[in-house]
Design a protein around this motif. Structure first.
Motif, PDB file in Angstrom:
ATOM      1  N   ALA A 191       0.896  -1.329  -0.116  1.00  0.00           N
ATOM      2  CA  ALA A 191      -0.035   0.207  -0.088  1.00  0.00           C
ATOM      3  C   ALA A 191       0.961   1.130  -0.089  1.00  0.00           C
ATOM      4  O   ALA A 191       2.016   1.057   0.575  1.00  0.00           O
ATOM      5  N   LEU A 192       0.440   2.478  -0.605  1.00  0.00           N
ATOM      6  CA  LEU A 192       0.955   3.509  -0.435  1.00  0.00           C
ATOM      7  C   LEU A 192       0.184   4.637   0.338  1.00  0.00           C
ATOM      8  O   LEU A 192      -0.996   5.000   0.063  1.00  0.00           O
ATOM      9  N   TYR A 193       0.917   5.145   1.223  1.00  0.00           N
ATOM     10  CA  TYR A 193       0.150   6.373   2.337  1.00  0.00           C
ATOM     11  C   TYR A 193       0.766   7.730   1.732  1.00  0.00           C
ATOM     12  O   TYR A 193       2.214   7.828   1.668  1.00  0.00           O
ATOM     13  N   VAL A 194       0.135   8.720   1.077  1.00  0.00           N
ATOM     14  CA  VAL A 194       0.551   9.700   0.608  1.00  0.00           C
ATOM     15  C   VAL A 194       0.223  10.800   1.747  1.00  0.00           C
ATOM     16  O   VAL A 194      -0.495  11.249   2.147  1.00  0.00           O
ATOM     17  N   GLY A 195       1.638  11.411   2.050  1.00  0.00           N
ATOM     18  CA  GLY A 195       1.653  12.525   3.156  1.00  0.00           C
ATOM     19  C   GLY A 195       1.362  13.886   2.449  1.00  0.00           C
ATOM     20  O   GLY A 195       1.246  14.060   1.350  1.00  0.00           O
ATOM     21  N   GLN A 196       1.015  14.896   3.349  1.00  0.00           N
ATOM     22  CA  GLN A 196       0.666  16.432   2.703  1.00  0.00           C
ATOM     23  C   GLN A 196       1.326  17.356   3.744  1.00  0.00           C
ATOM     24  O   GLN A 196       2.011  16.862   4.667  1.00  0.00           O
ATOM     25  N   THR A 197       1.086  18.594   3.127  1.00  0.00           N
ATOM     26  CA  THR A 197       1.740  19.908   3.997  1.00  0.00           C
ATOM     27  C   THR A 197       0.978  19.561   5.287  1.00  0.00           C
ATOM     28  O   THR A 197      -0.218  19.190   5.520  1.00  0.00           O
ATOM     29  N   LEU A 198       1.681  20.368   6.042  1.00  0.00           N
ATOM     30  CA  LEU A 198       1.123  20.357   7.484  1.00  0.00           C
ATOM     31  C   LEU A 198      -0.189  21.456   7.714  1.00  0.00           C
ATOM     32  O   LEU A 198      -0.907  21.395   8.717  1.00  0.00           O
ATOM     33  N   LYS A 199      -0.325  22.478   6.853  1.00  0.00           N
ATOM     34  CA  LYS A 199      -1.240  23.674   6.794  1.00  0.00           C
ATOM     35  C   LYS A 199      -1.701  23.852   5.434  1.00  0.00           C
ATOM     36  O   LYS A 199      -0.910  24.369   4.535  1.00  0.00           O
ATOM     37  N   ASP A 200      -2.994  23.370   5.317  1.00  0.00           N
ATOM     38  CA  ASP A 200      -3.593  23.453   4.010  1.00  0.00           C
ATOM     39  C   ASP A 200      -5.132  23.467   4.210  1.00  0.00           C
ATOM     40  O   ASP A 200      -5.549  22.840   5.012  1.00  0.00           O
ATOM     41  N   LYS A 201      -5.695  24.072   3.153  1.00  0.00           N
ATOM     42  CA  LYS A 201      -7.122  24.131   3.031  1.00  0.00           C
ATOM     43  C   LYS A 201      -7.727  22.699   3.097  1.00  0.00           C
ATOM     44  O   LYS A 201      -8.883  22.583   3.718  1.00  0.00           O
ATOM     45  N   ALA A 202      -7.054  21.825   2.436  1.00  0.00           N
ATOM     46  CA  ALA A 202      -7.461  20.355   2.362  1.00  0.00           C
ATOM     47  C   ALA A 202      -7.534  19.471   3.621  1.00  0.00           C
ATOM     48  O   ALA A 202      -8.385  18.695   3.601  1.00  0.00           O
ATOM     49  N   ILE A 203      -6.888  20.003   4.322  1.00  0.00           N
ATOM     50  CA  ILE A 203      -6.771  19.251   5.647  1.00  0.00           C
ATOM     51  C   ILE A 203      -7.475  20.148   6.992  1.00  0.00           C
ATOM     52  O   ILE A 203      -7.190  19.646   8.144  1.00  0.00           O
ATOM     53  N   ALA A 204      -8.173  21.279   6.688  1.00  0.00           N
ATOM     54  CA  ALA A 204      -8.657  22.132   7.695  1.00  0.00           C
ATOM     55  C   ALA A 204      -9.788  21.459   8.191  1.00  0.00           C
ATOM     56  O   ALA A 204     -10.715  21.262   7.390  1.00  0.00           O
ATOM     57  N   SER A 205     -10.289  21.326   9.388  1.00  0.00           N
ATOM     58  CA  SER A 205     -11.138  20.880   9.996  1.00  0.00           C
ATOM     59  C   SER A 205     -11.592  21.575  11.196  1.00  0.00           C
ATOM     60  O   SER A 205     -11.215  22.126  11.801  1.00  0.00           O
ATOM     61  N   ASP A 206     -12.844  21.113  11.978  1.00  0.00           N
ATOM     62  CA  ASP A 206     -12.876  21.715  12.949  1.00  0.00           C
ATOM     63  C   ASP A 206     -12.105  20.898  14.326  1.00  0.00           C
ATOM     64  O   ASP A 206     -12.123  21.476  15.544  1.00  0.00           O
ATOM     65  N   ARG A 207     -11.265  19.967  13.837  1.00  0.00           N
ATOM     66  CA  ARG A 207     -10.457  19.361  14.909  1.00  0.00           C
ATOM     67  C   ARG A 207      -8.856  20.160  14.671  1.00  0.00           C
ATOM     68  O   ARG A 207      -7.845  19.471  15.222  1.00  0.00           O
ATOM     69  N   GLY A 208      -8.991  21.278  13.677  1.00  0.00           N
ATOM     70  CA  GLY A 208      -7.538  21.462  13.408  1.00  0.00           C
ATOM     71  C   GLY A 208      -6.975  21.043  12.228  1.00  0.00           C
ATOM     72  O   GLY A 208      -7.772  20.433  11.307  1.00  0.00           O
ATOM     73  N   MET A 209      -5.964  21.394  12.079  1.00  0.00           N
ATOM     74  CA  MET A 209      -5.160  20.712  10.814  1.00  0.00           C
ATOM     75  C   MET A 209      -4.804  19.384  11.051  1.00  0.00           C
ATOM     76  O   MET A 209      -4.176  18.867  12.082  1.00  0.00           O
ATOM     77  N   LEU A 210      -5.567  18.599  10.197  1.00  0.00           N
ATOM     78  CA  LEU A 210      -5.502  17.149  10.367  1.00  0.00           C
ATOM     79  C   LEU A 210      -4.098  16.687  10.177  1.00  0.00           C
ATOM     80  O   LEU A 210      -3.389  17.185   9.049  1.00  0.00           O
ATOM     81  N   SER A 211      -3.719  15.298  10.553  1.00  0.00           N
ATOM     82  CA  SER A 211      -2.771  14.565  10.438  1.00  0.00           C
ATOM     83  C   SER A 211      -2.887  13.261  10.401  1.00  0.00           C
ATOM     84  O   SER A 211      -4.117  12.750  10.654  1.00  0.00           O
TER      85      SER A 211
END
Length: 375
Positions: A191-211
């Motif tokens: 399997a491949l897990y694809v990481g992302q930048t730490l602050k981005d609109k795509a990971i913004a949520s009511d839980r903060g920036m997701l990781s």
């Protein structure tokens, strides 16, 4: 809305609510250079920019908007999350005051919350996002609108989804027959897990920036299901993700990989691709992979409620004349570049993994690096 209200203005905007002014203005420079003329010609109304830096008459203040709703947000953050349901009517009234009735907001990567505010304000938006499929001959953009007729007319120019399957198939063969050819030492049933930048609109949520730490059960399940997980760290992330990396390294069958993304997608050994919200998972579908978004993609394509996939036509006045007014639809071939290869990619200097799959771009990058070292 398009047939009931005489449009008075078109405003070129970045995400006026969710995005910092610094980031907005960075995008607005190229947005107005590309779109002011065709939008003005196509709509027949004045085009303005929704930023005080580019438009002295525009007086909207993000700080005031959130104050009126009692929301404490950090306006210096590049991207923020807010819940549109908690925006007070006073904020909506304030927003509406800065856009005359009948305005169209042509926005770049508007968040769902910003789109809802525009809806509540009784205004029309046309939303443009960088398209998630980035391995074609040039970059696409994805478009949507809260005006049904606008959306329908734009969609009539949509690039066929079949092209994405064809180009992905081409890359699969290229990786073992053509050039550049990649050495493959991947483990089967992986399997491949694809990481992302730490602050981005795509990971913004009511839980903060997701990781990844927000999705440990899902990652653990994948580690049990597959022989190996390759963790592809985002190339722009050099620090700040130490806890995430420590968690991933705690699995005996997880390793970091620096292999090019498209080489991984083109490999039979990779059977499953997952991420929080990276566009790579959308691309992986066309390589025949099983995929999973742990959160959600910012843009859905080729679906009833998705954005339409457009290439180059949106840069021409006749395209927008048809979108705004209907009438005779122009031939897509007449509103296109003479040679469309890499026009947007070169213009914006957005290459990402494309250099690893294109012989000319790879050669240019290597020669440039050698000349820079010699200089």
């Amino acid at each position: 809305m398009a047939n009931t209200i005489q449009f008075s203005n078109v405003f070129i905007a970045s995400d006026i609510l969710s995005t910092s002014m610094k980031e907005q203005d960075s995008n607005l420079r190229w947005l107005q250079d590309l779109f002011s003329r065709p939008l003005s010609n196509g709509s027949g109304v004045a085009v303005a920019v929704a930023s005080r830096r580019w438009n002295d008459a525009f007086g909207f203040e993000r700080e005031r908007f959130f104050e009126l709703s009692g929301m404490a947000v950090d306006l210096e953050e590049t991207q923020i999350f807010f819940e549109a349901s908690k925006v007070a009517d006073a904020s909506i009234d304030y927003f509406r005051q800065h856009f005359p009735p009948g305005s169209v907001i042509f926005g770049y990567e508007l968040s769902a919350a910003t789109r809802e505010v525009i809806d509540r304000s009784g205004l029309t938006y046309i939303d443009m996002w960088l398209h998630p499929i980035r391995f074609l001959d040039d970059l696409l953009f994805a478009f949507n609108s809260n005006d049904h007729e606008f959306k329908e007319r734009m969609s009539s120019f949509e690039l066929p989804e079949e092209l994405s399957y064809v180009y992905a198939g081409r890359l699969r063969v290229q990786m073992y027959r053509g050039k550049p050819r990649i050495s493959n030492d991947l483990k089967p049933h992986s399997a491949l897990y694809v990481g992302q930048t730490l602050k981005d609109k795509a990971i913004a949520s009511d839980r903060g920036m997701l990781s990844l730490l927000n999705f440990c059960p899902e990652f653990d399940a994948a580690a049990q299901r597959y022989h190996h997980i390759y963790y592809s760290r985002h190339p722009f992330v050099k620090n700040g993700d130490e806890k995430t990396l420590s968690y991933a390294r705690g699995f005996k069958n997880v390793s970091l990989t620096e292999n090019p993304t498209y080489m991984l997608l083109a490999s039979d050994e990779i059977e499953f691709v997952f991420t929080i919200s990276s566009s790579v998972v959308t691309e992986a579908k066309y390589f025949g992979k099983e995929t999973q978004y742990l959160f959600k993609p910012p843009v859905r394509i080729y679906s009833d409620d998705g954005y339409c996939s457009l290439l180059h036509n949106y840069l021409f006045s006749d395209f927008w004349r048809y979108v705004f007014s209907g009438g005779e639809r122009p031939d897509a071939r007449s509103i296109n570049f003479i040679d469309g290869r890499n026009k947007v990619r070169d213009m914006l200097n957005w290459y990402w993994g494309f250099r690893q799959i294109d012989r000319l771009e790879g050669l240019y990058n290597n020669v440039s690096s050698l000349l820079a070292r010699k200089g």
